[in-house]
Design a protein around this motif. Structure first.
Motif, PDB file in Angstrom:
ATOM      1  N   PHE A   3      22.248  51.649  50.929  1.00 19.94           N
ATOM      2  CA  PHE A   3      23.307  51.742  51.917  1.00 19.94           C
ATOM      3  C   PHE A   3      23.269  50.492  52.685  1.00 19.94           C
ATOM      4  CE2 PHE A   3      22.793  56.472  51.118  1.00 19.94           C
ATOM      5  CZ  PHE A   3      24.208  56.879  51.586  1.00 19.94           C
ATOM      6  N   ARG A   4      22.113  49.638  52.689  1.00 17.82           N
ATOM      7  CA  ARG A   4      22.481  48.459  53.441  1.00 17.82           C
ATOM      8  C   ARG A   4      23.259  47.483  52.481  1.00 17.82           C
ATOM      9  NH1 ARG A   4      16.378  46.328  54.434  1.00 17.82           N
ATOM     10  NH2 ARG A   4      17.509  44.345  55.044  1.00 17.82           N
ATOM     11  N   ALA A   5      22.983  47.637  51.400  1.00 18.86           N
ATOM     12  CA  ALA A   5      23.916  46.388  50.351  1.00 18.86           C
ATOM     13  C   ALA A   5      25.268  46.883  50.662  1.00 18.86           C
ATOM     14  CB  ALA A   5      23.100  46.815  49.005  1.00 18.86           C
ATOM     15  N   LEU A   6      25.556  48.377  50.564  1.00 17.23           N
ATOM     16  CA  LEU A   6      27.243  48.821  50.673  1.00 17.23           C
ATOM     17  C   LEU A   6      27.577  48.250  52.018  1.00 17.23           C
ATOM     18  CD1 LEU A   6      26.825  52.450  49.066  1.00 17.23           C
ATOM     19  CD2 LEU A   6      27.943  50.507  48.044  1.00 17.23           C
ATOM     20  N   LEU A   7      26.743  48.401  53.133  1.00 18.90           N
ATOM     21  CA  LEU A   7      27.307  47.803  54.503  1.00 18.90           C
ATOM     22  C   LEU A   7      27.659  46.411  54.406  1.00 18.90           C
ATOM     23  CD1 LEU A   7      25.097  50.369  56.566  1.00 18.90           C
ATOM     24  CD2 LEU A   7      27.476  50.262  56.639  1.00 18.90           C
ATOM     25  N   GLU A   8      26.395  45.588  54.001  1.00 22.44           N
ATOM     26  CA  GLU A   8      26.641  44.101  53.926  1.00 22.44           C
ATOM     27  C   GLU A   8      27.629  43.711  53.064  1.00 22.44           C
ATOM     28  OE1 GLU A   8      22.570  43.039  52.755  1.00 22.44           O
ATOM     29  OE2 GLU A   8      21.726  43.804  54.592  1.00 22.44           O
ATOM     30  N   SER A   9      28.165  44.338  51.961  1.00 21.89           N
ATOM     31  CA  SER A   9      29.254  43.819  51.264  1.00 21.89           C
ATOM     32  C   SER A   9      30.528  44.220  51.331  1.00 21.89           C
ATOM     33  CB  SER A   9      28.880  44.553  49.790  1.00 21.89           C
ATOM     34  OG  SER A   9      28.670  45.772  49.670  1.00 21.89           O
ATOM     35  N   GLY A  10      30.612  45.227  52.640  1.00 17.41           N
ATOM     36  CA  GLY A  10      31.928  45.646  53.099  1.00 17.41           C
ATOM     37  C   GLY A  10      32.368  46.843  52.410  1.00 17.41           C
ATOM     38  N   VAL A  11      31.673  47.464  51.230  1.00 16.40           N
ATOM     39  CA  VAL A  11      32.154  48.532  50.586  1.00 16.40           C
ATOM     40  C   VAL A  11      32.168  49.702  51.342  1.00 16.40           C
ATOM     41  CG1 VAL A  11      31.558  50.086  48.702  1.00 16.40           C
ATOM     42  CG2 VAL A  11      31.438  47.821  48.314  1.00 16.40           C
ATOM     43  N   LEU A  12      31.050  49.920  52.406  1.00 13.82           N
ATOM     44  CA  LEU A  12      31.110  50.829  53.366  1.00 13.82           C
ATOM     45  C   LEU A  12      31.424  50.185  54.873  1.00 13.82           C
ATOM     46  CD1 LEU A  12      28.010  53.258  52.875  1.00 13.82           C
ATOM     47  CD2 LEU A  12      30.628  53.683  52.426  1.00 13.82           C
ATOM     48  N   PRO A  13      32.567  50.453  55.611  1.00 10.18           N
ATOM     49  CA  PRO A  13      32.838  50.126  56.724  1.00 10.18           C
ATOM     50  C   PRO A  13      31.580  49.886  57.762  1.00 10.18           C
ATOM     51  CG  PRO A  13      33.890  52.071  56.604  1.00 10.18           C
ATOM     52  CD  PRO A  13      33.219  51.705  55.232  1.00 10.18           C
TER      53      PRO A  13
ATOM     54  N   LEU B 167      18.493  60.146  46.763  1.00 12.39           N
ATOM     55  CA  LEU B 167      18.658  58.941  47.481  1.00 12.39           C
ATOM     56  C   LEU B 167      19.141  59.082  48.831  1.00 12.39           C
ATOM     57  CD1 LEU B 167      19.599  56.339  44.698  1.00 12.39           C
ATOM     58  CD2 LEU B 167      17.463  56.737  45.891  1.00 12.39           C
ATOM     59  N   PRO B 168      20.506  59.608  49.160  1.00 13.44           N
ATOM     60  CA  PRO B 168      20.909  59.727  50.249  1.00 13.44           C
ATOM     61  C   PRO B 168      20.222  60.672  51.386  1.00 13.44           C
ATOM     62  CG  PRO B 168      22.236  60.733  48.806  1.00 13.44           C
ATOM     63  CD  PRO B 168      21.282  60.047  47.809  1.00 13.44           C
ATOM     64  N   TYR B 169      19.519  61.749  50.768  1.00  5.77           N
ATOM     65  CA  TYR B 169      18.670  62.522  51.481  1.00  5.77           C
ATOM     66  C   TYR B 169      17.596  61.932  52.136  1.00  5.77           C
ATOM     67  CZ  TYR B 169      15.324  66.300  52.455  1.00  5.77           C
ATOM     68  OH  TYR B 169      14.363  66.990  53.177  1.00  5.77           O
ATOM     69  N   ASN B 170      16.931  61.168  51.415  1.00  4.07           N
ATOM     70  CA  ASN B 170      15.629  60.144  51.820  1.00  4.07           C
ATOM     71  C   ASN B 170      16.083  59.238  52.763  1.00  4.07           C
ATOM     72  OD1 ASN B 170      14.048  61.832  50.381  1.00  4.07           O
ATOM     73  ND2 ASN B 170      13.903  60.527  48.524  1.00  4.07           N
ATOM     74  N   ALA B 171      17.106  58.711  52.542  1.00  4.92           N
ATOM     75  CA  ALA B 171      17.644  57.551  53.527  1.00  4.92           C
ATOM     76  C   ALA B 171      18.116  58.193  54.704  1.00  4.92           C
ATOM     77  CB  ALA B 171      19.018  56.964  52.793  1.00  4.92           C
ATOM     78  N   PHE B 172      18.543  59.535  54.769  1.00  6.20           N
ATOM     79  CA  PHE B 172      19.092  60.224  56.093  1.00  6.20           C
ATOM     80  C   PHE B 172      17.961  60.577  56.828  1.00  6.20           C
ATOM     81  CE2 PHE B 172      19.664  63.969  58.169  1.00  6.20           C
ATOM     82  CZ  PHE B 172      20.816  63.980  59.019  1.00  6.20           C
ATOM     83  N   ARG B 173      16.829  61.128  56.169  1.00  4.43           N
ATOM     84  CA  ARG B 173      15.711  61.531  56.836  1.00  4.43           C
ATOM     85  C   ARG B 173      15.020  60.473  57.688  1.00  4.43           C
ATOM     86  NH1 ARG B 173      11.056  64.916  54.619  1.00  4.43           N
ATOM     87  NH2 ARG B 173      11.482  63.484  52.791  1.00  4.43           N
ATOM     88  N   LEU B 174      14.928  59.350  56.933  1.00  2.00           N
ATOM     89  CA  LEU B 174      14.182  57.835  57.486  1.00  2.00           C
ATOM     90  C   LEU B 174      14.966  57.612  58.829  1.00  2.00           C
ATOM     91  CD1 LEU B 174      11.579  56.125  56.792  1.00  2.00           C
ATOM     92  CD2 LEU B 174      13.208  54.457  56.095  1.00  2.00           C
ATOM     93  N   ALA B 175      16.192  57.521  58.569  1.00  2.00           N
ATOM     94  CA  ALA B 175      17.323  57.146  59.635  1.00  2.00           C
ATOM     95  C   ALA B 175      17.109  58.017  60.866  1.00  2.00           C
ATOM     96  CB  ALA B 175      18.731  56.686  59.120  1.00  2.00           C
ATOM     97  N   PHE B 176      17.165  59.312  60.297  1.00  2.00           N
ATOM     98  CA  PHE B 176      17.440  60.359  61.554  1.00  2.00           C
ATOM     99  C   PHE B 176      16.170  60.300  62.425  1.00  2.00           C
ATOM    100  CE2 PHE B 176      16.602  64.561  63.036  1.00  2.00           C
ATOM    101  CZ  PHE B 176      17.815  65.129  63.481  1.00  2.00           C
TER     102      PHE B 176
END
Length: 410
Positions: free
Chosen positions: A268-278, A360-369
């Motif tokens: 998710f960090r890569a997607l944000l930094e590349s602009g793929v995700l706003p 992957l998205p589930y683990n990322a969500f829990r850590l960020a949450f």
């Protein structure tokens, strides 16, 4: 000669004496249909003719479902028998706890419906916390509770202007009140009323505060939320210490390692930094919290295009008041915040088990949450709130940020 005046005075005195004696508390009953998982009111359409159907949350997506409130045992027993005949073999008559008239809360009654009338709950969705009294087929709908009679009287004009011209003050013991939420109404809407007190809340600009600005702060008190983050870190192999709720050097190091190396976070960090995700548009309060940016971005992906747009607009409108408050949530809202978090996390865990790609998205969500929850708790503590009030407000803030996106997991 017979003195009628003395007789009348004697009768009057006797009647007055009897009326002054404490009256026995009225015995009330309800009927428990059973314990169920992932319930919706539509699941019980076949028994709604027997009384008002409501639930009490038990956690882990389980609820006790009840039917009606009755002033006579015989009426409750008849409903119990009928429920068993309709397949609810565990139905049982339950006496309600006696109401304490010395500790009644102040509410405002805004409507009354008979059992055979359909209730249009959308008409009440903007009035804040709702309760009901459902005695012998009549459903009384109330707002509140209010801090006292003066606060309730001050709220009456607003309710009457909203179309509830017959609204009036009503006191009721909490043990006899039904908390109205999504199960009873079927509405998908924010469950946290954020009218904390009668005085206006300060604005964020008018009350700047010092807040933790890094996701690696070591100066965090012992909290349940830190323990939850430690469990997530331990499951990922980043933390090897005890689950003690202490955000010390070991937890700080483990979190930094997870934030840098966890596959879901890296993606998710890569997607944000590349602009793929706003990059999410966040309030000033959150821009220094990388976990908050990730939390919203992950939640947007989890929405899969099925976010609740109407709810999103309402939550955004509530955000400034929620972030600026220095008052704790009331008891009803505190319970609802906890139920929301438990439901979302439980359903996300089930979703993650359905497909390896969900991990992957589930683990990322829990850590960020959990990391963002800790930042919010520290923020509300800096505004003078203590546990558990800071924790409840932190979860309310998390729901405000992600509730619309995660609506599909409720």
């Amino acid at each position: 000669m017979y003195n009628t005046s003395i007789t009348i005075r004697t009768l009057a005195w006797s009647l007055g004496f009897l009326l002054s004696l404490p009256l026995p508390a009225q015995e009330l009953f309800t009927v428990k249909a059973g314990v169920f998982r992932d319930v919706q009111s539509t699941d019980f359409a076949a028994i709604q003719d027997l009384g008002f159907v409501y639930d009490t949350k038990l956690g882990n997506s389980q609820s006790e479902v009840y039917v009606g409130q009755f002033s006579k045992r015989e009426a409750g027993e008849q409903v119990t028998t009928t429920l068993k005949q309709r397949g609810f073999q565990n139905a049982q008559l339950i006496p309600l706890p006696p109401g304490d008239t010395a500790r009644e809360d102040v509410h405002i009654q805004i409507a009354i419906h008979q059992q055979d009338q359909s209730i249009t709950w959308a008409a009440y969705k903007d009035l804040g916390a709702l309760h009901a009294i459902s005695l012998d087929g009549a459903v009384k709908i109330l707002t509140g509770p209010y801090p006292g009679p003066d606060a309730a009287r001050a709220a009456l004009p607003r309710l009457r202007e909203a179309g509830f011209k017959d609204a009036f003050l009503k006191s009721a013991p909490a043990t006899h009140l039904i908390s109205i939420d999504r199960f009873e109404t079927g509405l998908k809407q924010p469950l946290i009323p954020i009218s904390y007190t009668e005085r206006p809340a300060p604005t964020a600009e008018a009350a700047p505060v010092a807040i933790p600005t890094a996701d690696t702060s070591a100066a965090i008190a012992l909290t349940q939320s830190v323990a939850e983050l430690q469990r997530v870190l331990k499951e990922g192999g980043y933390y090897t210490g005890a689950i003690d709720g202490d955000y010390g050097p070991n937890t700080t190091k483990a979190y930094a390692k997870a934030f840098a190396e966890q596959p879901g976070i890296r993606r998710f960090r890569a997607l944000l930094e590349s602009g793929v995700l706003p990059t999410p548009k966040l309030d000033t309060l959150l821009r220094e919290w990388p976990s908050a940016t990730l939390l919203v971005a992950v939640s947007e992906e989890l929405a899969a295009g099925m976010g609740n747009e109407e709810w999103a607009g309402l939550l955004t409108g509530q955000r400034a008041q929620l972030f600026a408050t220095t008052e704790p949530l009331n008891e009803v809202a505190t319970v609802r915040t906890r139920e929301w978090a438990e439901t979302v996390l439980t359903n996300l865990a089930d979703w993650a088990m359905d497909d390896p790609l969900h991990e992957l998205p589930y683990n990322a969500f829990r850590l960020a949450f959990h990391s963002t929850q800790i930042r919010f708790e520290e923020y509300y503590r800096s505004r003078g709130l203590e546990e558990p009030a800071a924790r409840a407000l932190a979860i309310a803030a998390l729901q405000n940020l992600t509730g619309a996106q995660l609506d599909r997991f409720l």
